[in-house]
Design a protein around this motif. Structure first.
Motif, mmCIF file in Angstrom:
data_model
loop_
_atom_site.group_PDB
_atom_site.id
_atom_site.type_symbol
_atom_site.label_atom_id
_atom_site.label_comp_id
_atom_site.label_asym_id
_atom_site.label_seq_id
_atom_site.Cartn_x
_atom_site.Cartn_y
_atom_site.Cartn_z
ATOM 1 N N LEU A 198 0.827 -1.203 0.000
ATOM 2 C CA LEU A 198 0.000 0.000 0.000
ATOM 3 C C LEU A 198 0.864 1.258 0.000
ATOM 4 N N ARG A 199 2.017 1.170 0.639
ATOM 5 C CA ARG A 199 2.933 2.311 0.663
ATOM 6 C C ARG A 199 3.824 2.334 -0.575
ATOM 7 N N ASP A 200 4.253 1.144 -1.004
ATOM 8 C CA ASP A 200 5.171 1.041 -2.139
ATOM 9 C C ASP A 200 4.583 0.108 -3.195
ATOM 10 N N PRO A 201 3.962 0.661 -4.247
ATOM 11 C CA PRO A 201 3.335 -0.191 -5.276
ATOM 12 C C PRO A 201 4.328 -1.039 -6.049
ATOM 13 N N ASN A 202 5.609 -0.738 -5.930
ATOM 14 C CA ASN A 202 6.631 -1.495 -6.657
ATOM 15 C C ASN A 202 7.354 -2.507 -5.771
ATOM 16 N N SER A 203 6.760 -2.850 -4.641
ATOM 17 C CA SER A 203 7.406 -3.806 -3.743
ATOM 18 C C SER A 203 7.607 -5.144 -4.450
ATOM 19 N N GLU A 204 8.671 -5.835 -4.074
ATOM 20 C CA GLU A 204 9.016 -7.098 -4.740
ATOM 21 C C GLU A 204 7.933 -8.150 -4.525
ATOM 22 N N PHE A 205 7.350 -8.190 -3.326
ATOM 23 C CA PHE A 205 6.334 -9.198 -3.049
ATOM 24 C C PHE A 205 5.127 -8.997 -3.955
ATOM 25 N N ARG A 206 4.734 -7.744 -4.142
ATOM 26 C CA ARG A 206 3.594 -7.482 -5.023
ATOM 27 C C ARG A 206 3.932 -7.844 -6.464
ATOM 28 N N ALA A 207 5.139 -7.469 -6.912
ATOM 29 C CA ALA A 207 5.540 -7.772 -8.290
ATOM 30 C C ALA A 207 5.502 -9.271 -8.550
ATOM 31 N N MET A 208 5.969 -10.057 -7.576
ATOM 32 C CA MET A 208 5.952 -11.509 -7.733
ATOM 33 C C MET A 208 4.531 -12.059 -7.633
ATOM 34 N N GLY A 209 3.695 -11.421 -6.819
ATOM 35 C CA GLY A 209 2.298 -11.845 -6.741
ATOM 36 C C GLY A 209 1.596 -11.677 -8.071
ATOM 37 N N VAL A 210 1.806 -10.531 -8.705
ATOM 38 C CA VAL A 210 1.212 -10.278 -10.023
ATOM 39 C C VAL A 210 1.761 -11.266 -11.043
ATOM 40 N N LYS A 211 3.071 -11.487 -10.988
ATOM 41 C CA LYS A 211 3.714 -12.384 -11.951
ATOM 42 C C LYS A 211 3.201 -13.819 -11.792
ATOM 43 N N SER A 212 2.966 -14.237 -10.563
ATOM 44 C CA SER A 212 2.507 -15.612 -10.334
ATOM 45 C C SER A 212 1.118 -15.850 -10.908
ATOM 46 N N CYS A 213 0.310 -14.775 -11.045
ATOM 47 C CA CYS A 213 -1.052 -14.910 -11.575
ATOM 48 C C CYS A 213 -1.124 -14.661 -13.079
ATOM 49 N N THR A 214 -0.077 -14.095 -13.663
ATOM 50 C CA THR A 214 -0.157 -13.688 -15.064
ATOM 51 C C THR A 214 0.881 -14.341 -15.971
ATOM 52 N N LYS A 215 1.995 -14.793 -15.414
ATOM 53 C CA LYS A 215 3.071 -15.321 -16.275
ATOM 54 C C LYS A 215 3.215 -16.818 -16.112
ATOM 55 N N SER A 216 3.222 -17.507 -17.239
ATOM 56 C CA SER A 216 3.419 -18.953 -17.244
ATOM 57 C C SER A 216 4.862 -19.274 -17.625
ATOM 58 N N ARG A 217 5.271 -20.474 -17.293
ATOM 59 C CA ARG A 217 6.624 -20.909 -17.642
ATOM 60 C C ARG A 217 6.761 -21.138 -19.149
ATOM 61 N N HIS A 218 5.649 -21.488 -19.807
ATOM 62 C CA HIS A 218 5.672 -21.862 -21.217
ATOM 63 C C HIS A 218 4.715 -20.994 -22.026
ATOM 64 N N GLY A 219 4.697 -21.234 -23.324
ATOM 65 C CA GLY A 219 3.748 -20.588 -24.212
ATOM 66 C C GLY A 219 2.432 -21.343 -24.246
ATOM 67 N N ASN A 220 1.531 -20.902 -25.118
ATOM 68 C CA ASN A 220 0.176 -21.464 -25.160
ATOM 69 C C ASN A 220 0.141 -22.947 -25.518
ATOM 70 N N ILE A 221 1.066 -23.404 -26.383
ATOM 71 C CA ILE A 221 1.033 -24.803 -26.827
ATOM 72 C C ILE A 221 1.303 -25.743 -25.659
ATOM 73 N N ILE A 222 2.393 -25.490 -24.914
ATOM 74 C CA ILE A 222 2.716 -26.345 -23.770
ATOM 75 C C ILE A 222 1.671 -26.190 -22.677
ATOM 76 N N ASP A 223 1.195 -24.963 -22.471
ATOM 77 C CA ASP A 223 0.142 -24.751 -21.474
ATOM 78 C C ASP A 223 -1.103 -25.564 -21.805
ATOM 79 N N SER A 224 -1.457 -25.594 -23.089
ATOM 80 C CA SER A 224 -2.618 -26.370 -23.524
ATOM 81 C C SER A 224 -2.415 -27.854 -23.245
ATOM 82 N N PHE A 225 -1.207 -28.339 -23.449
ATOM 83 C CA PHE A 225 -0.889 -29.740 -23.177
ATOM 84 C C PHE A 225 -1.009 -30.028 -21.682
ATOM 85 N N LEU A 226 -0.500 -29.119 -20.845
ATOM 86 C CA LEU A 226 -0.583 -29.298 -19.398
ATOM 87 C C LEU A 226 -2.030 -29.391 -18.936
ATOM 88 N N HIS A 227 -2.901 -28.531 -19.503
ATOM 89 C CA HIS A 227 -4.301 -28.516 -19.105
ATOM 90 C C HIS A 227 -5.062 -29.719 -19.664
#
Length: 494
Positions: A198-227
């Motif tokens: 709330l004080r620092d919008p660029n905090s590392e914990f927040r950045a990693m929280g956003v990344k964990s919800c938005t960034k995958s290890r692979h592209g769509n093809i491998i992601d589709s296979f995983l699912h």
């Protein structure tokens, strides 16, 4: 015959055989007289998935098209044979009565090579049962009550942050601030860390929280296979979590556990409960501790922040509802001389109605998934769900069905009065799932949402403005439901 021509004919023959078996496979439901749109390789019936259409809209369209044809319809979730459940009684049986045949969610997990995926949400069968039994006491009313003061203190900071922003402009982007609030709450309660987002919008914990919800290890093809093939993906030792995210959360969990154990530190948070489990006879490994803290983050961060943002959006458009909710909040604060207690929160009946209506309109996970362990005969002899079939329970489609909820686009908390709820099927609302695999952290999700909204609505009024999005635009690139851009509202001090 030239060698190249022999090779050419062999390739043609193999391709023809492959096409034949693929056509036989994708015609499975049609051959059985069960409605199913023609699937197309490699997306099955998810045409436009993550490009032009969100999965909730694809599944809802199927439900609306076929819901009166039978208890379920055929579907191909990417390359996996699936069914969409239209009949609410059948959905109830799958989730509750016949749960043992549908106890697994069919999500990828590989705790050996990708330990953060070895969490309660994804685990199967006996592993899930054992871990659920270990963790359930951690989310009891008593444990929530012990975390309540921590959430109160972060909510006070949320109120102060809104107040500071009003010093610059009366127009506030609420979605971002609420995401920072839930990161700070979960950072404190799940990891025992002061994240200060709330004080620092660029905090590392927040950045990693956003990344964990938005960034995958692979592209769509491998992601589709995983699912599509989670068990095969595990056998192939594939991984899902982004490496930077993996390293970050494993490191902070190890450091936190080591520091607390070395210094005999005990706090009223989830991490303390996980450490107690780790050191008990039942035992959790450090990887299991990290995985449970991680899923607590990804499940609570996005869902609670978004639900609170959509609540403020709807309250800005429906001032009478906002006024009624504020009156309930003030009554609870005022009866204790301005002090808000855990008991007050549990007695906020109109808040409950408002948030159920929010989750009806804006369900973060639009459908529930189950794996079929054995052939399953429905009440109709023609409709059998074969072993290995992915079952999709289209919760969002139920929530938006005008036969269940008349005028479904209207925001009306009165739908969830006790009298109205008695008129509906018990499975018609699935905001937290149902049955033994419902959301284990439901109490916590409610607590951080109810307290945060109470602090805001007691101190501020929310109105729509020229920057308020109308309508909200769905972000089709992610699996869960979220909207593009921010939610801007005009905010006024009380």
């Amino acid at each position: 015959m030239e060698p190249w021509s022999v090779t050419f004919y062999i390739i043609i023959m193999l391709a023809s055989v492959l096409m034949y078996f693929l056509r036989q496979y994708t015609n499975y439901w049609t051959r059985r007289g069960i409605p199913c749109d023609t699937p197309h390789f490699p997306y099955g019936n998810l045409d436009g998935f993550k490009k032009t259409h969100h999965i909730r809209d694809i599944v809802r369209a199927n439900y609306e098209k076929y819901k009166h044809t039978g208890p379920f319809g055929g579907f191909f979730f990417l390359l996996r044979r699936s069914v969409i459940i239209y009949d609410l009684d059948l959905a109830k049986n799958i989730l509750i009565k016949d749960f043992n045949n549908f106890s697994d969610r069919a999500f990828f997990h590989n705790e050996r090579d990708d330990p953060l995926t070895g969490h309660l949400f994804a685990l199967e069968s006996q592993e899930w049962r054992q871990l659920r039994n270990k963790l359930s006491p951690s989310f009891s009313s008593g444990k929530m009550k012990s975390m309540f003061p921590t959430v109160l203190s972060v909510s006070e900071k949320l109120k102060n942050t809104f107040d500071r922003h009003l010093g610059k402009d009366s127009i506030i982007e609420v979605k971002d601030l609420l995401a920072r609030y839930t990161i700070d709450v979960i950072g404190r309660c799940a990891f025992g860390l002061e994240c200060n987002s709330l004080r620092d919008p660029n905090s590392e914990f927040r950045a990693m929280g956003v990344k964990s919800c938005t960034k995958s290890r692979h592209g769509n093809i491998i992601d589709s296979f995983l699912h599509s093939f989670p068990k095969l993906s595990k056998l192939l030792r594939l991984r899902q979590i982004d490496e930077e995210v993996h390293q970050f959360y494993m490191r902070i969990v190890r450091e936190t556990v080591q520091y607390r154990e070395k210094n005999s530190i005990k706090q009223n948070d989830l991490m303390n409960l996980l450490i107690e489990l780790k050191n008990s006879k039942q035992g959790l490994s450090i990887e299991e501790v990290a995985a449970q803290a991680f899923v607590f983050l990804i499940a609570g961060f996005e869902s609670s922040a978004s639900s609170m943002a959509y609540a403020l959006f709807e309250l800005a458009l429906n001032q009478s509802v906002q006024d009624k909710l504020r009156a309930e909040i003030n009554a609870h604060f005022d009866k204790n001389g301005g002090v808000f207690t855990y008991e007050d929160m549990t007695e906020m009946h109109y808040m409950e109605m408002v948030m159920k209506e929010v989750l009806r309109k804006y369900l973060i996970l639009s459908h529930l998934r189950r794996d079929t362990k054995n052939d399953y005969q429905t009440s109709d002899p023609k409709y059998i769900i074969p072993k290995g079939t992915l079952v999709i329970i289209p919760a969002d489609a139920y929530h938006r069905d005008p036969e269940i909820y008349p005028d479904p686009d209207k925001f009306d908390p009165e739908r969830f009065s006790p009298e109205e709820m008695k008129k509906r099927h018990p499975i018609a609302w699935l905001g937290f799932g149902d049955g033994p695999r419902n959301c284990v952290a439901m109490r916590f999700g409610k607590m951080q949402s109810y307290i945060g909204l109470s602090y805001l609505l007691r101190n501020f009024k929310f109105h729509y403005c020229e920057k308020t999005p109308s309508p909200l635009e769905t972000d089709v690139s992610v699996h869960h439901f979220t909207t593009k851009g921010g939610i801007y509202l005009r905010v006024e001090r009380i």
